[in-house]
Scaffold this active site. Structure first.
Site, mmCIF file in Angstrom:
data_model
loop_
_atom_site.group_PDB
_atom_site.id
_atom_site.type_symbol
_atom_site.label_atom_id
_atom_site.label_comp_id
_atom_site.label_asym_id
_atom_site.label_seq_id
_atom_site.Cartn_x
_atom_site.Cartn_y
_atom_site.Cartn_z
ATOM 1 N N TRP A 56 31.351 56.976 41.813
ATOM 2 C CA TRP A 56 29.910 56.958 42.085
ATOM 3 C C TRP A 56 29.353 55.535 42.144
ATOM 4 O O TRP A 56 28.204 55.335 42.519
ATOM 5 C CB TRP A 56 29.148 57.732 41.000
ATOM 6 C CG TRP A 56 29.498 59.183 40.957
ATOM 7 C CD1 TRP A 56 30.563 59.753 40.308
ATOM 8 C CD2 TRP A 56 28.825 60.259 41.607
ATOM 9 N NE1 TRP A 56 30.579 61.113 40.508
ATOM 10 C CE2 TRP A 56 29.511 61.456 41.307
ATOM 11 C CE3 TRP A 56 27.689 60.340 42.425
ATOM 12 C CZ2 TRP A 56 29.118 62.694 41.771
ATOM 13 C CZ3 TRP A 56 27.298 61.588 42.886
ATOM 14 C CH2 TRP A 56 28.009 62.738 42.564
ATOM 15 N N GLN A 58 28.153 52.148 43.245
ATOM 16 C CA GLN A 58 27.751 51.748 44.593
ATOM 17 C C GLN A 58 27.969 50.267 44.844
ATOM 18 O O GLN A 58 28.888 49.845 45.522
ATOM 19 C CB GLN A 58 26.270 52.091 44.813
ATOM 20 C CG GLN A 58 26.002 53.572 44.872
ATOM 21 C CD GLN A 58 24.609 53.882 45.403
ATOM 22 O OE1 GLN A 58 23.762 53.006 45.551
ATOM 23 N NE2 GLN A 58 24.363 55.141 45.684
ATOM 24 N N GLY A 60 29.120 47.175 43.736
ATOM 25 C CA GLY A 60 30.368 46.495 43.972
ATOM 26 C C GLY A 60 30.999 45.880 42.754
ATOM 27 O O GLY A 60 30.791 46.332 41.625
ATOM 28 N N GLU A 126 22.838 40.597 43.507
ATOM 29 C CA GLU A 126 22.172 41.644 42.728
ATOM 30 C C GLU A 126 21.411 41.009 41.578
ATOM 31 O O GLU A 126 21.560 39.807 41.304
ATOM 32 C CB GLU A 126 23.201 42.670 42.210
ATOM 33 C CG GLU A 126 23.831 43.472 43.347
ATOM 34 C CD GLU A 126 24.774 44.573 42.887
ATOM 35 O OE1 GLU A 126 24.923 44.786 41.679
ATOM 36 O OE2 GLU A 126 25.366 45.219 43.767
ATOM 37 N N HIS A 241 19.271 52.328 34.899
ATOM 38 C CA HIS A 241 19.198 51.702 36.225
ATOM 39 C C HIS A 241 17.788 51.915 36.757
ATOM 40 O O HIS A 241 17.285 53.043 36.773
ATOM 41 C CB HIS A 241 20.220 52.349 37.164
ATOM 42 C CG HIS A 241 20.468 51.548 38.402
ATOM 43 N ND1 HIS A 241 19.503 51.355 39.350
ATOM 44 C CD2 HIS A 241 21.555 50.868 38.836
ATOM 45 C CE1 HIS A 241 19.993 50.606 40.338
ATOM 46 N NE2 HIS A 241 21.245 50.287 40.031
ATOM 47 N N ARG A 281 18.454 44.164 34.808
ATOM 48 C CA ARG A 281 18.030 45.575 34.826
ATOM 49 C C ARG A 281 17.122 45.963 33.674
ATOM 50 O O ARG A 281 16.222 46.779 33.830
ATOM 51 C CB ARG A 281 19.265 46.476 34.782
ATOM 52 C CG ARG A 281 19.869 46.592 36.109
ATOM 53 C CD ARG A 281 20.997 47.563 36.142
ATOM 54 N NE ARG A 281 21.640 47.312 37.416
ATOM 55 C CZ ARG A 281 22.865 47.663 37.723
ATOM 56 N NH1 ARG A 281 23.602 48.291 36.835
ATOM 57 N NH2 ARG A 281 23.349 47.401 38.897
ATOM 58 N N HIS A 340 22.408 54.925 32.886
ATOM 59 C CA HIS A 340 23.405 54.479 33.861
ATOM 60 C C HIS A 340 24.700 53.993 33.224
ATOM 61 O O HIS A 340 25.780 54.299 33.715
ATOM 62 C CB HIS A 340 22.767 53.360 34.686
ATOM 63 C CG HIS A 340 23.591 52.864 35.825
ATOM 64 N ND1 HIS A 340 24.002 53.683 36.848
ATOM 65 C CD2 HIS A 340 24.083 51.625 36.118
ATOM 66 C CE1 HIS A 340 24.706 52.974 37.728
ATOM 67 N NE2 HIS A 340 24.790 51.728 37.294
ATOM 68 N N ARG A 375 24.369 44.978 30.356
ATOM 69 C CA ARG A 375 25.405 44.589 31.318
ATOM 70 C C ARG A 375 24.808 43.965 32.577
ATOM 71 O O ARG A 375 23.841 44.484 33.141
ATOM 72 C CB ARG A 375 26.193 45.839 31.717
ATOM 73 C CG ARG A 375 27.192 45.603 32.818
ATOM 74 C CD ARG A 375 27.943 46.860 33.132
ATOM 75 N NE ARG A 375 27.105 47.878 33.732
ATOM 76 C CZ ARG A 375 26.946 48.042 35.041
ATOM 77 N NH1 ARG A 375 27.552 47.247 35.899
ATOM 78 N NH2 ARG A 375 26.188 49.013 35.513
ATOM 79 N N LEU A 381 32.938 47.606 37.090
ATOM 80 C CA LEU A 381 34.238 47.838 37.739
ATOM 81 C C LEU A 381 35.157 46.666 37.394
ATOM 82 O O LEU A 381 36.349 46.830 37.135
ATOM 83 C CB LEU A 381 34.071 47.961 39.260
ATOM 84 C CG LEU A 381 33.329 49.206 39.790
ATOM 85 C CD1 LEU A 381 33.190 49.133 41.309
ATOM 86 C CD2 LEU A 381 34.029 50.485 39.399
HETATM 87 C C1 SIN Z 1 24.176 49.401 41.909
HETATM 88 O O1 SIN Z 1 24.730 49.366 43.003
HETATM 89 O O2 SIN Z 1 22.988 49.137 41.777
HETATM 90 C C2 SIN Z 1 24.979 49.818 40.711
HETATM 91 C C3 SIN Z 1 26.086 48.885 40.460
HETATM 92 C C4 SIN Z 1 26.277 48.683 38.983
HETATM 93 O O3 SIN Z 1 25.872 49.519 38.185
HETATM 94 O O4 SIN Z 1 26.780 47.628 38.611
#
Ligand code: SIN
Length: 545
Positions: A56, A58, A60, A126, A241, A281, A340, A375, A381
């Site tokens: 799930w 997204q 990266g 991001e 999130h 976040r 999240h 985080r 990942l």
């Molecule tokens: C996102 O694409 O916003 C989620 C990626 C993440 O949780 O690091």
């Protein structure tokens, strides 16, 4: 033992049994099974091999892979800033310096990341990142591509893949983990022996009514550790999130942070911007929660109307918006924060060893110290790849127990660490060991809903002593109905037991931490206090909760 012997004699004994099939578990499994003189590796998962939170993900993988503008020092600094004083700097150094090689290995294994016309990896920016450094696949379907590559490699290398098996508890003998008791797809629980057990079961999003996590995210590994008395820390830091689509679907469809990295704007009910869209976040979710209370709404807006070629850059998000009748070129997208990611978990050293010899933890299940109190986007990942691989190397190298490094310093250190550990009082801990006579009345699905609603209301983005107390009361009632349920010895009952175990630890820590830091916001203690720069550690006596 050879692979063919293991197959002939059913599940186990294994050299290594990996519980969970996300990026962390499979990164470890593939490395262990492919090493010269390969070990007999089993992978046990409660669903199918490809069914994990990883698919799930997204945005990266954050890793310094291109351009002179970026450096691992900058990635380190961004990670430490997001973590609000609780990152273990050695663990973060490992993460940022070993990450690029792990991404390149994944590419060699067949994972296809998006590239520029020049052939260079395409890098996104991001929140909380000072540079564009997030590699991605399929626009914003990175987890699915990572999982696809790892599942393929695991199927061709692991000694046994046990799908639809549910790991219930650790087997501990003479101070060492020797395997697990697990519920097979059909029949009574049985013991599976292993010289090493790896907990890689993902996070706890299912504790909450609104989450981006799949139904499998029930904190199973963390709960097993808590029941066995293996130290667990930082569980009050649940990251919300900011931009989950406000829609009844569960898990909530995510509108990746990469959209904001490409210029999408956050707007309140009056259409005003109210926060830096690229702040970390915790900052964005807190600002959103405050604005929603002020305006008396349950959602705000993401304005992506200015983004060019949306469906080319973000095809999976474009498809999920079309499904619900939204066109990002003209519609503002309704959003609200959703649970999240768990920043804490089972405490490990820099090699992934827990305090119990023979037991390892990796990925979202672990507290390596890389995330601290919050985080940094797209570091998860990466954490799974880096620490899954380290753990495998340590087992192959004959390491048998924990060292006083990384987050483990707060458990096994002499107390002089920069971030000391503090044991959490057990006053409110649920005791789930004493089952009452089954009266058959309790509906487990309703119990799960009740717990999720209570946790969202009481332990969500903003918490108070009163709200946490309310959630604790609800959990105690759900625990009582679980004890009376004739269905408690089923997978649904096992999942509720695990959620209650982790949920009560989370509430205890959140009540104890009388400050606001990272993803933990207390409306009754708004300041970040130097005296709370510590890890709250649970090491309850084995057998409780
Ligand atoms: C996102 O694409 O916003 C989620 C990626 C993440 O949780 O690091």
């Amino acid at each position: 033992m050879s692979r063919s012997e293991a197959a002939a004699s059913g599940p186990g004994p294994f050299d290594v049994l990996v519980i969970g099939s996300g990026v962390a578990g499979l990164s470890a499994a593939v490395r262990l099974a492919d090493a010269p003189g390969a070990l007999n590796v089993g992978v046990l998962t409660k669903g199918e091999l490809s069914q994990s939170a990883t698919r799930w993900a997204q945005g990266g993988v954050a890793a310094v892979l291109g351009g002179d503008e970026d450096s691992t020092d900058l990635h380190l600094a961004d990670t430490l800033a997001a973590g609000a004083g609780l990152c273990d700097i050695d663990a973060v150094r490992v993460l940022v310096s070993e990450g690029p090689a792990r991404v390149n290995e994944l590419i060699a294994m067949g994972a296809a990341f998006d590239r520029e016309a020049s052939g260079d990896l395409a890098l996104a920016r991001e929140g909380g990142h000072s540079r564009p450094r997030v590699v991605h696949a399929g626009g914003a379907a990175t987890g699915a591509e990572v999982e696809r590559a790892l599942v393929e490699a695991t199927r061709s290398s692991a000694g046994a893949v046990l799908e639809r098996w549910f790991a219930l508890d650790l087997v501990i003998e003479a101070g060492r983990c020797r395997g697990v008791v697990a519920r097979p797809p059909v029949g009574e629980p049985i013991e599976i022996r292993a010289a090493h057990v790896v907990l890689a079961t993902g996070g706890v999003g299912q504790l909450f009514a609104v989450t981006t996590n799949p139904p499998e995210a029930t904190g199973d590994g963390v709960a097993m550790a808590l029941r066995a008395g293996v130290p667990v820390a930082d569980v009050e830091f649940v990251q919300f999130h900011p931009t989950a689509l406000h829609h009844p679907a569960m898990p909530r469809p995510l509108l990746s942070e990469a959209l904001r990295g490409h210029g999408a704007l956050l707007r309140d009910a009056r259409g005003e911007r109210f926060v830096d869209e690229l702040a970390s976040r915790d900052v964005v979710s807190r600002a959103m929660a405050g604005r929603m209370v002020e305006e008396g709404t349950d959602h705000l807006w993401l304005d992506a109307t200015g983004l060019e070629h949306f469906e080319v850059r973000f095809p999976t998000i474009a498809a999920s918006l079309t499904e619900v009748g939204l066109d990002p070129a003209v519609d503002w997208l309704p959003i609200a924060p959703a649970a999240h990611h768990l920043s804490g978990g089972v405490v490990t050293d820099l090699l992934g060893a827990t305090a119990l010899p023979g037991l390892w933890a990796a990925g979202e299940t672990a507290c390596t110290g890389v995330h601290g109190a919050n985080r940094l986007a797209s570091n998860s990942l990466l954490e799974g790849m880096v620490f899954g691989a380290r753990m495998a190397e340590a087992v192959l190298g004959g390491v048998t127990g924990p060292t006083v490094t990384g987050a483990m310093r707060t458990v096994l250190g002499d107390g002089s660490d920069e971030i000391p550990g503090r044991r959490v009082a057990l006053a409110g801990a649920l005791d789930l060991t004493a089952a009452s006579a089954a009266s058959g009345g309790a509906d487990l699905a309703k119990s799960r809903d009740r717990m999720q609603v209570a946790m969202t209301a009481g332990a969500g983005v903003v918490r108070t002593a009163g709200s946490l107390e309310g959630a604790a009361t609800a959990l105690a009632e759900v625990a009582e109905s679980w004890r009376r349920s004739a269905e408690r010895a089923t997978v649904a009952g096992d999942e509720i037991r695990n959620l209650l175990t982790v949920g009560s630890a989370l509430l205890e820590s959140a009540q104890e931490r009388q400050e606001s830091r990272g993803a933990h916001t207390r409306a009754d203690f708004l300041e970040t206090e130097p005296r709370w720069r510590c890890r709250l550690v649970h090491a309850r006596p084995a057998g409780r909760g």
